[in-house]
Scaffold this motif. Sequence first.
Motif, short mmCIF file in Angstrom:
data_model
loop_
_atom_site.label_atom_id
_atom_site.label_comp_id
_atom_site.label_asym_id
_atom_site.label_seq_id
_atom_site.Cartn_x
_atom_site.Cartn_y
_atom_site.Cartn_z
N GLY A 77 84.26 2.30 -19.24
CA GLY A 77 84.08 3.08 -19.51
C GLY A 77 83.18 2.13 -21.23
N MET A 78 83.96 1.17 -20.92
CA MET A 78 83.13 0.03 -21.89
C MET A 78 81.46 -0.69 -21.70
SD MET A 78 85.15 -3.07 -24.74
CE MET A 78 85.77 -2.23 -24.83
N ALA A 123 79.35 2.11 -21.83
CA ALA A 123 78.76 1.99 -22.77
C ALA A 123 77.36 0.77 -23.13
CB ALA A 123 79.95 2.20 -24.11
N ASN A 161 74.13 1.65 -24.97
CA ASN A 161 73.44 1.38 -26.43
C ASN A 161 72.19 -0.17 -25.46
OD1 ASN A 161 74.73 2.65 -27.95
ND2 ASN A 161 76.30 2.33 -26.41
N ARG A 189 73.62 9.33 -19.20
CA ARG A 189 74.24 9.77 -19.92
C ARG A 189 75.27 11.03 -19.63
NH1 ARG A 189 71.98 8.84 -25.68
NH2 ARG A 189 72.22 6.62 -26.34
N MET A 217 83.82 6.01 -22.29
CA MET A 217 82.62 6.20 -22.15
C MET A 217 81.74 6.65 -23.60
SD MET A 217 79.24 6.44 -20.19
CE MET A 217 79.21 8.33 -20.87
N LEU A 218 82.38 7.50 -23.65
CA LEU A 218 82.23 8.25 -25.59
C LEU A 218 82.92 7.95 -26.22
CD1 LEU A 218 82.18 11.88 -23.89
CD2 LEU A 218 79.72 10.35 -24.53
N CYS A 270 84.06 4.60 -26.69
CA CYS A 270 83.20 3.49 -27.20
C CYS A 270 81.20 3.61 -27.70
CB CYS A 270 82.72 2.54 -25.47
SG CYS A 270 84.73 2.11 -25.50
N MET A 271 80.89 3.96 -27.17
CA MET A 271 79.19 4.67 -27.75
C MET A 271 79.62 4.84 -29.23
SD MET A 271 77.38 6.30 -24.31
CE MET A 271 76.44 7.03 -24.92
#
Length: 513
Positions: free
Chosen positions: A296-297, A300, A304, A315, A382-383, A385-386
Amino acid sequence: MPTHKKNSPRWFGPLLLIAALLAALYIVVVVHAAGQTLLAATLLFITALAAWLYTSPRFYAWRYLFPGIAAAMVFVVFPMLYTIGIGFTNYSSANLLSFQRATQYHLDETAPAEGDPLAFTLHADGPEFRVRLSDPDEESKAWVSGPLALKNTAPLKLAVEPAPQVKLPLGEPLPLRDVIQRQAALKALTFELPGGRQVVMTGLRQFSGLEKVYEQREPGVLVHKRTGELLKANHQTGFYEKANGERVTPGFQVGVGFDNYRRIFTEPAFREPFLRIFVWTVAFAALTVLFAASLGMLLAVLLNWDALRFKGVYRVLLFLPYAVPGFISILVFRGLFNNNFGEINLILDALFGIRPTWFSDPTLAKAMLLIVNVWLGYPYMMLVCMGLIRAIPADLYEASAVAGAGPLTNFFRITAPLVIKPLTPLLIAAFAFNFNNFVLISLLTGGRPDFLDTTVPAGTTDLLVSYTYRIAFEDSGQQFGLAAAVSTVIFLMVAAISMVQIKFTRISRDPAR
């Protein structure tokens, strides 16, 4: 008249409170009469607390919180206490009843009474029916019932008349299939012969008398009416037992203290699978969090990246696994990993000539669980971390660029340290959730493949929660008390994890600590 209008609202509240308390007390009495003492005590405590809060002006503000507190006590505290209480009993499929009900069950047992059975035939009487009973050894002894609808299965006692006294001629006996169709209604009938003998249906072509098997000599001691054999209640094992120690089912519930907990950690049949399953549960939860958070990170950070085009499309596509209901995704993966027809094995066979046995090999089954669980969990990480990355000041990256640092340096020196700290409580919560991830295990592997060296149902992919379920509902003895003890142990573990989570949350909110 104006005085009445002014005072009526003042009395409406107390009258409503009194009515509600009386209704609650009535419910408490009904629940207690049904044998649910713990639930009745919980409801009584809530009722007393309500009366105190709503009549004391000192706790006015608590009146608005009380409905939530009451709901938590009924739906959270009570089930927890009830489960803990069961863990100290021998509650199982063989020990479901209370001592009084088990005693009454044995006293209600019946067996065919001494004497020859009576043959019977069923005859049509217009829209109704008649039953003819006869002595097989002496056909002249026969009795006939009155007209019967044979539509009701409720118990019914009827008298029969000697056949010569019945003036209506009986038609031909109905075939066996008609008797079978009306068997339930016939079994509900008890016929009383002129001499006082009572008979019931004991076969498709016979009625015979029944008598009680046991009678009570003294509390906890039953005697067999024919043989004189004694049954004594053993309040250590929870069974009525014969003189030779043979147990007679059904048993009854008794307290066993910490015996269930002792069995978990001392008996080899339970200790060995419990320890292995505990280690796998911790590893499964930790690896899931590690892989899902890492993936996830990484995603993310990539999403970005300013130079990345079509970020919105990516996304949406990467978020889809989280948007689809989990149980649907699990069932889809179960088909994809099918050993013979799954698309994953078809692709591996075409590329490398291999067909892994995902569901029968313990290592591959565990790997499959981790793959599916990471797939289900990474979108949420992921969300989060974003959002955390967007909160990092941009001037930190600008200063890093001036210093000549590359993307890896930015990630390990800026992004990761600033994201990990606020993310830690969420990682702990995810660990606690996956510690009890029953749905994934139940739908994907069912805990299998099973251990071959255990006598209790336990599998190599079982988590503690699914192991508890299998003890409670799949074991031949359905040992609910033992399963409740395991559930209590799991609860204490999750409670400890929650305390750690609260501590980390407090630390992350208080930079001075």
